[in-house]
Design a protein around this motif. Structure first.
Motif, mmCIF file in Angstrom:
data_model
loop_
_atom_site.group_PDB
_atom_site.id
_atom_site.type_symbol
_atom_site.label_atom_id
_atom_site.label_comp_id
_atom_site.label_asym_id
_atom_site.label_seq_id
_atom_site.Cartn_x
_atom_site.Cartn_y
_atom_site.Cartn_z
ATOM 1 N N LYS A 160 6.999 18.365 0.944
ATOM 2 C CA LYS A 160 6.083 17.816 1.954
ATOM 3 C C LYS A 160 5.846 16.330 1.724
ATOM 4 O O LYS A 160 5.806 15.533 2.646
ATOM 5 N N ILE A 161 5.668 15.967 0.461
ATOM 6 C CA ILE A 161 5.447 14.551 0.123
ATOM 7 C C ILE A 161 6.649 13.717 0.521
ATOM 8 O O ILE A 161 6.534 12.657 1.142
ATOM 9 N N MET A 162 7.848 14.225 0.176
ATOM 10 C CA MET A 162 9.061 13.476 0.487
ATOM 11 C C MET A 162 9.265 13.376 1.995
ATOM 12 O O MET A 162 9.698 12.353 2.516
ATOM 13 N N LYS A 163 8.912 14.446 2.699
ATOM 14 C CA LYS A 163 9.057 14.440 4.154
ATOM 15 C C LYS A 163 8.107 13.445 4.796
ATOM 16 O O LYS A 163 8.449 12.741 5.739
ATOM 17 N N SER A 164 6.855 13.362 4.270
ATOM 18 C CA SER A 164 5.870 12.417 4.815
ATOM 19 C C SER A 164 6.293 10.991 4.569
ATOM 20 O O SER A 164 5.855 10.076 5.252
ATOM 21 N N ARG A 165 7.136 10.764 3.591
ATOM 22 C CA ARG A 165 7.631 9.417 3.274
ATOM 23 C C ARG A 165 8.956 9.132 3.967
ATOM 24 O O ARG A 165 9.638 8.156 3.651
ATOM 25 N N ASN A 166 9.355 10.018 4.903
ATOM 26 C CA ASN A 166 10.582 9.820 5.698
ATOM 27 C C ASN A 166 11.860 9.866 4.857
ATOM 28 O O ASN A 166 12.832 9.171 5.134
ATOM 29 N N TYR A 167 11.837 10.629 3.760
ATOM 30 C CA TYR A 167 13.057 10.803 2.981
ATOM 31 C C TYR A 167 13.835 12.005 3.545
ATOM 32 O O TYR A 167 13.256 13.089 3.741
ATOM 33 N N LYS A 168 15.151 11.845 3.802
ATOM 34 C CA LYS A 168 15.984 12.919 4.350
ATOM 35 C C LYS A 168 16.751 13.603 3.216
ATOM 36 O O LYS A 168 17.285 12.952 2.332
ATOM 37 N N SER A 169 16.793 14.911 3.285
ATOM 38 C CA SER A 169 17.498 15.669 2.238
ATOM 39 C C SER A 169 19.008 15.560 2.434
ATOM 40 O O SER A 169 19.499 15.378 3.545
ATOM 41 N N ASN A 170 19.733 15.727 1.337
ATOM 42 C CA ASN A 170 21.190 15.697 1.374
ATOM 43 C C ASN A 170 21.678 17.125 1.625
ATOM 44 O O ASN A 170 21.533 18.007 0.780
ATOM 45 N N LYS A 171 22.220 17.367 2.814
ATOM 46 C CA LYS A 171 22.596 18.730 3.195
ATOM 47 C C LYS A 171 23.679 19.298 2.285
ATOM 48 O O LYS A 171 23.693 20.475 1.950
ATOM 49 N N LYS A 172 24.582 18.433 1.862
ATOM 50 C CA LYS A 172 25.671 18.892 1.004
ATOM 51 C C LYS A 172 25.139 19.402 -0.314
ATOM 52 O O LYS A 172 25.520 20.455 -0.800
ATOM 53 N N ASN A 173 24.219 18.654 -0.889
ATOM 54 C CA ASN A 173 23.621 19.056 -2.159
ATOM 55 C C ASN A 173 22.805 20.315 -1.989
ATOM 56 O O ASN A 173 22.729 21.155 -2.882
ATOM 57 N N ASP A 174 22.143 20.451 -0.832
ATOM 58 C CA ASP A 174 21.332 21.639 -0.592
ATOM 59 C C ASP A 174 22.209 22.890 -0.579
ATOM 60 O O ASP A 174 21.831 23.955 -1.085
ATOM 61 N N LYS A 175 23.401 22.782 0.025
ATOM 62 C CA LYS A 175 24.296 23.930 0.090
ATOM 63 C C LYS A 175 24.783 24.330 -1.286
ATOM 64 O O LYS A 175 24.908 25.487 -1.633
ATOM 65 N N ILE A 209 0.839 -1.209 0.000
ATOM 66 C CA ILE A 209 0.000 0.000 0.000
ATOM 67 C C ILE A 209 0.871 1.254 0.000
ATOM 68 O O ILE A 209 0.577 2.232 -0.703
ATOM 69 N N ASP A 210 1.972 1.231 0.777
ATOM 70 C CA ASP A 210 2.902 2.370 0.782
ATOM 71 C C ASP A 210 3.462 2.619 -0.611
ATOM 72 O O ASP A 210 3.571 3.766 -1.066
ATOM 73 N N HIS A 211 3.820 1.535 -1.288
ATOM 74 C CA HIS A 211 4.355 1.668 -2.645
ATOM 75 C C HIS A 211 3.317 2.270 -3.583
ATOM 76 O O HIS A 211 3.613 3.182 -4.371
ATOM 77 N N GLU A 212 2.092 1.791 -3.506
ATOM 78 C CA GLU A 212 1.038 2.295 -4.395
ATOM 79 C C GLU A 212 0.733 3.761 -4.105
ATOM 80 O O GLU A 212 0.501 4.555 -5.025
ATOM 81 N N THR A 213 0.754 4.130 -2.829
ATOM 82 C CA THR A 213 0.499 5.527 -2.459
ATOM 83 C C THR A 213 1.605 6.437 -2.982
ATOM 84 O O THR A 213 1.350 7.511 -3.539
ATOM 85 N N LEU A 214 2.855 6.011 -2.805
ATOM 86 C CA LEU A 214 3.996 6.795 -3.286
ATOM 87 C C LEU A 214 3.964 6.928 -4.801
ATOM 88 O O LEU A 214 4.275 7.987 -5.362
ATOM 89 N N LEU A 215 3.560 5.869 -5.476
ATOM 90 C CA LEU A 215 3.475 5.891 -6.936
ATOM 91 C C LEU A 215 2.429 6.900 -7.400
ATOM 92 O O LEU A 215 2.658 7.654 -8.355
ATOM 93 N N GLU A 216 1.305 6.939 -6.708
ATOM 94 C CA GLU A 216 0.258 7.897 -7.058
ATOM 95 C C GLU A 216 0.736 9.329 -6.843
ATOM 96 O O GLU A 216 0.461 10.223 -7.650
ATOM 97 N N GLU A 217 1.474 9.545 -5.763
ATOM 98 C CA GLU A 217 1.985 10.889 -5.485
ATOM 99 C C GLU A 217 3.026 11.310 -6.521
ATOM 100 O O GLU A 217 3.064 12.466 -6.960
ATOM 101 N N ALA A 218 3.866 10.372 -6.931
ATOM 102 C CA ALA A 218 4.876 10.668 -7.954
ATOM 103 C C ALA A 218 4.210 11.023 -9.283
ATOM 104 O O ALA A 218 4.647 11.934 -9.999
ATOM 105 N N LYS A 219 3.147 10.319 -9.609
ATOM 106 C CA LYS A 219 2.405 10.625 -10.836
ATOM 107 C C LYS A 219 1.810 12.028 -10.770
ATOM 108 O O LYS A 219 1.807 12.776 -11.750
ATOM 109 N N TYR A 220 1.332 12.378 -9.589
ATOM 110 C CA TYR A 220 0.742 13.708 -9.410
ATOM 111 C C TYR A 220 1.797 14.796 -9.618
ATOM 112 O O TYR A 220 1.573 15.795 -10.314
ATOM 113 N N VAL A 221 2.984 14.609 -9.037
ATOM 114 C CA VAL A 221 4.072 15.583 -9.190
ATOM 115 C C VAL A 221 4.495 15.689 -10.652
ATOM 116 O O VAL A 221 4.742 16.780 -11.180
ATOM 117 N N ASP A 222 4.559 14.553 -11.332
ATOM 118 C CA ASP A 222 4.953 14.540 -12.739
ATOM 119 C C ASP A 222 3.958 15.317 -13.596
ATOM 120 O O ASP A 222 4.340 16.087 -14.480
#
Length: 476
Positions: free
Chosen positions: A460-475, A392-405
């Motif tokens: 927000k979507i990535m944060k809700s899915r527990n994805y952590k940003s790469n601080k080095k890339n952000d800088k 279900i997590d996979h299907e939800t993430l897939l739907e969100e990715a489609k929405y962003v696309d």
């Protein structure tokens, strides 16, 4: 059985009252069973008086028990002269039969408290004779062709205190009656005489004509047994219930032909087309002659359970995920099959086996996720619910990715359209270009706002899915 003194052959008033009231309780059950006032299935078979006696477990047993208890009290006081069981039409309340138990109490026992001598064996022998006579006299009584109910009457002294559950009643006599006198039994304290009265059938001119009608009904039912087959899509239990109703009717008319063994023969004949091998095995069994219908039915049911179990396991072997089916819908469908198999007693289909089927079914939908689950350290202990949540997590993430696309493509298309519009304006002249500069800036500002909103939504979507940003890339 009853309160006695030191010797078993000596009986007092209280002990005799217990014997008589207990006899009446079993006699009442036997009458209701033999006259089919209530279904035979509502009676259990118990051992009493050296015989197999029917004893009901239904709610109306409380009525008989209560009456028996009160009768024992009145008998112990020497104030009960008789008990009558009345069988009446349920629709009209017309009295059809009266089973009259006349009770004579020896006066010296009540007045002087004297005790009498009579052995248990003799009393039991007399009671057995009455029980057998109740069973045999059924053939002489008219058939009860309509639903019936029963009531009980107690003939007592006028000075007894009757409980609220007992009310004064008429004698409920039968007009145009015939009588059959049965055996009696005597405890030397109480003597019980039994007489059954029944309504004479006005259509019958003699007992011989009644016998002819009874035989005709038996012949019709036997013809029905001769044609008895197992219906399509009918279970063994349903078939036996249908057969049992016919046998019960025949026996109620007094036929002694249809023993348990004869019923077993009909069951095997009816079931032969369903499973001839099983029927042959039962017939070749050493104790075939002594098998009861219930034992044979048990074997039929076990066979059907094994057959159904095999069909369900084959269905699991072909189990796949349907097109446009969600993971939750797939699991619900799978769970129904597993629950059926477990209801048949199968121990094979553990949670881990169910997980394997789920992964196999979901493999074409997302093979990578299935591989990751299998490589998980706790894969062996995963429950189907845990695996389902991952799907279900996979299907939800897939739907969100489609929405962003979709949103991203929408913004890009809007930008391209704006650039094309600017190019057209430049070709028309400088004056026009300069006049439209402020509008272009507004469009550009609006476009930037849409991009910012899209980026925030994606974060927000990535944060809700527990994805952590790469601080080095952000800088950078």
């Amino acid at each position: 059985m009853a309160s006695r003194t030191a010797s078993k052959d000596i009986i007092a008033l209280r002990g005799s009252a217990a014997i008589v009231s207990e006899f009446f309780g079993y006699a009442a059950n036997s009458i209701l069973y033999n006259r089919a006032v209530y279904p035979g299935e509502s009676f259990a078979k118990v051992k009493k008086y050296g015989l197999t006696m029917p004893l009901t477990q239904d709610e109306w047993v409380n009525f008989i028990t209560s009456a028996t208890s009160k009768n024992s009290e009145w008998l112990g006081a020497g104030k009960l002269q008789g008990i009558v069981m009345v069988i009446m039409s349920k629709a009209t309340s017309e009295v059809i039969e009266r089973w009259n138990f006349n009770i004579d109490t020896y006066p010296e026992v009540v007045e002087k408290g004297s005790i009498k001598e009579k052995s248990d064996k003799k009393i039991m022998r007399e009671i057995r004779a009455i029980k057998r006579q109740i069973d045999s006299c059924i053939t002489d009584l008219p058939c009860l062709d309509e639903p019936c109910v029963f009531d009980m009457l107690a003939y007592t002294d006028t000075d007894v205190d009757a409980p609220d559950t007992w009310i004064e009643s008429d004698t409920k006599l039968i007009h145009n009656t015939q009588m059959v006198k049965l055996h009696s039994f005597d405890t030397k304290v109480h003597k019980v005489d039994t007489v059954v009265s029944y309504k004479k059938n006005e259509d019958d001119t003699s007992s011989s004509s009644s016998s002819v009608i009874r035989e005709a009904r038996i012949e019709l039912l036997e013809a029905e047994l001769g044609r008895f087959v197992m219906l399509a899509n009918e279970s063994a239990e349903e078939m036996y219930t249908r057969l049992k109703k016919i046998i019960k009717k025949i026996r109620s008319y007094g036929s002694k032909k249809w023993t348990d063994h004869e019923v077993v023969k009909i069951m095997l004949r009816a079931y032969f087309l369903r499973n001839s091998v099983l029927c042959f095995m039962i017939r070749d069994s050493p104790n075939y002659e002594k098998m009861t219908p219930e034992v044979v039915l048990g074997r039929f049911i076990r066979h059907e359970m094994m057959e159904n179990e095999g069909l369900l396991e084959a269905e699991l072997g072909r189990f796949v995920m349907l097109a446009d089916e969600s993971a939750e819908e797939m699991y619900t469908r799978l769970k129904k099959i597993i629950n059926k198999l477990r209801s048949y007693g199968s121990k094979r289909w553990t949670d881990h086996e169910v997980v394997k089927i789920m992964l196999r079914a979901y493999f074409l939908r997302n093979s990578v996720l299935c591989f990751l689950i299998r490589q998980s350290p706790n894969y062996e202990k995963m429950t189907p619910e845990v695996v389902l949540s991952k799907f279900i997590d996979h299907e939800t993430l897939l739907e969100e990715a489609k929405y962003v696309d979709i949103m991203s493509k929408s913004v890009t298309a809007s930008k391209n359209q704006d650039i094309a519009l600017k190019a057209n304006k430049k070709q028309k002249g400088k004056c026009v270009f300069e006049e439209s500069t402020s509008e272009d800036n507004e469009d550009s500002s609006s476009l930037d706002e849409e991009k910012i909103a899209l980026i925030k939504s994606f974060k927000k979507i990535m944060k809700s899915r527990n994805y952590k940003s790469n601080k080095k890339n952000d800088k950078e």
